[in-house]
Enzyme design. Structure first.
Site, PDB file in Angstrom:
ATOM      1  N   HIS A  58      -9.631   1.498   9.977  1.00 19.28           N
ATOM      2  CA  HIS A  58      -8.466   2.337   9.623  1.00 19.28           C
ATOM      3  C   HIS A  58      -8.925   3.753   9.275  1.00 19.28           C
ATOM      4  O   HIS A  58      -8.320   4.735   9.720  1.00 19.28           O
ATOM      5  CB  HIS A  58      -7.732   1.763   8.407  1.00 19.28           C
ATOM      6  CG  HIS A  58      -7.009   0.479   8.661  1.00 19.28           C
ATOM      7  ND1 HIS A  58      -6.225   0.250   9.764  1.00 19.28           N
ATOM      8  CD2 HIS A  58      -6.954  -0.672   7.937  1.00 19.28           C
ATOM      9  CE1 HIS A  58      -5.718  -0.963   9.730  1.00 19.28           C
ATOM     10  NE2 HIS A  58      -6.144  -1.552   8.633  1.00 19.28           N
TER      11      HIS A  58
ATOM     12  N   HIS B 108     -13.356  -3.818   8.586  1.00 15.41           N
ATOM     13  CA  HIS B 108     -11.950  -3.686   9.002  1.00 15.41           C
ATOM     14  C   HIS B 108     -11.357  -2.400   8.445  1.00 15.41           C
ATOM     15  O   HIS B 108     -10.751  -1.596   9.161  1.00 15.41           O
ATOM     16  CB  HIS B 108     -11.151  -4.896   8.496  1.00 15.41           C
ATOM     17  CG  HIS B 108      -9.662  -4.794   8.711  1.00 15.41           C
ATOM     18  ND1 HIS B 108      -9.012  -5.424   9.739  1.00 15.41           N
ATOM     19  CD2 HIS B 108      -8.705  -4.115   8.015  1.00 15.41           C
ATOM     20  CE1 HIS B 108      -7.705  -5.127   9.680  1.00 15.41           C
ATOM     21  NE2 HIS B 108      -7.487  -4.344   8.633  1.00 15.41           N
ATOM     22  N   GLU B 109     -11.523  -2.164   7.138  1.00 19.13           N
ATOM     23  CA  GLU B 109     -10.894  -0.980   6.504  1.00 19.13           C
ATOM     24  C   GLU B 109     -11.443   0.311   7.091  1.00 19.13           C
ATOM     25  O   GLU B 109     -10.721   1.280   7.284  1.00 19.13           O
ATOM     26  CB  GLU B 109     -11.107  -1.024   4.991  1.00 19.13           C
ATOM     27  CG  GLU B 109     -10.436  -2.200   4.287  1.00 19.13           C
ATOM     28  CD  GLU B 109      -8.962  -2.362   4.645  1.00 19.13           C
ATOM     29  OE1 GLU B 109      -8.465  -3.503   4.659  1.00 19.13           O
ATOM     30  OE2 GLU B 109      -8.290  -1.342   4.956  1.00 19.13           O
TER      31      GLU B 109
END
Lengths: 82, 379
Positions: free
Chosen positions: B123, B119-120
């Site tokens: 980003h 997920h990170e």
């Protein structure tokens, strides 16, 4: 008298919600609020915005489900952009 | 999906990352493997490549820290915020920080480092949060089995909007690059098929979910249109092809039934201690499966439909009521046969049988209207 437990719980939830909304939904950070009807209560507006993001029933109320979502483990990046 | 304002992205396709320090929760080799696998989730669906370096020329720096750690986003102890990362750019741009006050794992116990890192890194590559539950970029942590992790179509569309599809043929994708679910014309036609029938229907946190085989159509009051998901993308550890489902909204609980088993779920989370056997609810031994179930807010009873009969379960005393089962046709006149699926909305029951559904007043139990099963899809 000590405040009733449910009031204490409500205060806790409201504190949690304000922190959550400040962190992830820009509560209190908007320099110039978008041009719309003067908000009577920015917290209620932000609760609505968060409920819509998470597909909850958009009521503006800090109900059980809304608090539950706010307590869930998550990423630290805000959900909305300034 | 969404990108950050101005859609920042990396100019180079060959990115370098450096692991600045290690969590004591895992062996270093496990941390390195989780991070490598997390990058592979994205390299499999884009032209990007990721190389681990030890020098200072890394684009993406990965570190574990607690509380205040030198940027404006202090961590908050165990739970709540797990990690954060910065969009592509110089300096802190692209960097990913993981809260060391969490317990980092390589299994289903909280929190799986691979899933949070994937997920990170979304980003770090330029993706912002997605509103689509079930997508990797949804802000809330949801455990899914990393062994056969698959990006949702929403994630793939988002990252390919920034970097395009892969040019290299990924040798052995650790994630399938075929999107989970292309909404083909057939599937769209499928939802407007006048003969469409459902296996189960339930409400869930304001949405209405229509289950059919491996899929679920979701109708939300907040989003236009109907979304079709694979059941496995929402609840990876559950089987598909449910027989029945119902929600007790005051408890934020949904119960899913298949064969002689049932599960209780809250959103994506399966409650501990499930699945249970349906006979623990009080059904007689001859009942092998449930056809449909619906919770009545007024009476706090759940009605279970089995063949031509129905049972009434008292959710307060948590016991099956005496005098049941009763014939469906006696108490719900004009619904003279089996019920495939049922749910309650705005004071009405909706009973599905084949391609038809019956709108029934919950108090008088009178049939108000008979409609096509898929009238909810605004075909």
């Amino acid at each position: 008298f000590p405040i009733a437990p449910e009031t204490e719980k409500e205060n806790e939830d409201l504190l949690l919600a304000k922190k959550y909304l400040q962190k992830f939904f820009n509560l209190g950070k908007e320099e110039r609020p978008a041009f719309k009807r003067k908000s009577l209560n920015p917290v209620t507006d932000k609760i609505r915005e968060m409920q819509a993001f998470y597909g909850l029933e958009v009521t503006g109320d800090l109900n059980f489900k809304t608090v539950e979502v706010m307590k869930q483990p998550r990423c630290g990046i805000p959900d909305v952009r300034q | 999906y969404s990108t950050f304002p101005m859609s920042p992205k990396w100019k180079t396709q060959n990115l370098k990352y450096r692991i600045e320090n290690y969590t004591p929760d895992l062996a270093p080799a496990d941390t390195e493997a989780a991070i490598e696998k997390a990058f592979k989730v994205w390299s499999n669906v884009t032209p990007l490549t990721f190389t681990r370096v030890n020098g200072t020329d890394a684009d993406i720096r990965i570190s574990f820290a607690s509380g205040y750690h030198g940027d404006f986003y202090s961590f908050d102890g165990p739970g709540r915020t797990l990690a954060h990362a910065y969009p592509p750019g110089y300096g802190i741009g692209g960097d990913a920080h993981f809260d060391e006050d969490e317990t980092w794992t390589k299994d289903s116990s909280s929190y799986n480092l691979f899933l949070v890192a994937a997920h990170e890194f979304g980003h770090s590559l330029g993706l912002d949060h997605s509103k689509i539950p079930g997508s990797l970029m949804y802000p809330v942590y949801v455990y899914r089995d990393p062994r056969d992790y698959r990006l949702s179509q929403d994630d793939i569309s988002g990252i390919q909007n920034l970097y395009g599809p892969p040019t290299h043929s990924s040798t052995e994708p650790s994630v399938s690059t075929t999107p989970i679910e292309q909404t083909t014309e057939t599937s769209t036609t499928g939802m407007c098929d006048p003969h469409l029938t459902f296996d189960a229907v339930t409400t869930l946190r304001g949405e209405t979910l229509f289950f059919k085989d491996r899929y679920v159509w979701r109708k939300s009051p907040h989003f236009p249109g109907i979304e079709r998901d694979l059941v496995s993308s929402l609840w990876p550890t559950l089987p598909s092809g449910f027989d029945a489902a119902y929600e007790i909204d005051k408890k934020d609980q949904v119960f899913l039934f298949k064969g002689n088993q049932y599960w209780a779920i809250k959103g994506y989370d399966i409650q501990p201690g499930f699945p249970k056997n349906i006979h623990t609810l009080g059904f007689s031994k001859h009942v092998k499966k449930i056809d449909a179930a619906v919770y009545d807010h007024n009476t706090k009873r759940t009605y279970f439909f089995v063949d031509y009969q129905y049972w009434s379960y008292n959710e307060i005393t948590q016991s099956m009521e005496k005098g049941y089962p009763r014939k469906i046709s006696v108490d719900f006149r004009r619904v003279g046969h089996k019920v495939d699926a049922a749910f309650q909305e705005n004071g009405y029951f909706y009973f599905f049988h084949g391609a038809n559904q019956y709108e029934i007043d919950t108090k008088t139990r009178k049939v108000i209207r008979i409609m096509k099963s898929n009238v909810w899809f605004n075909c």
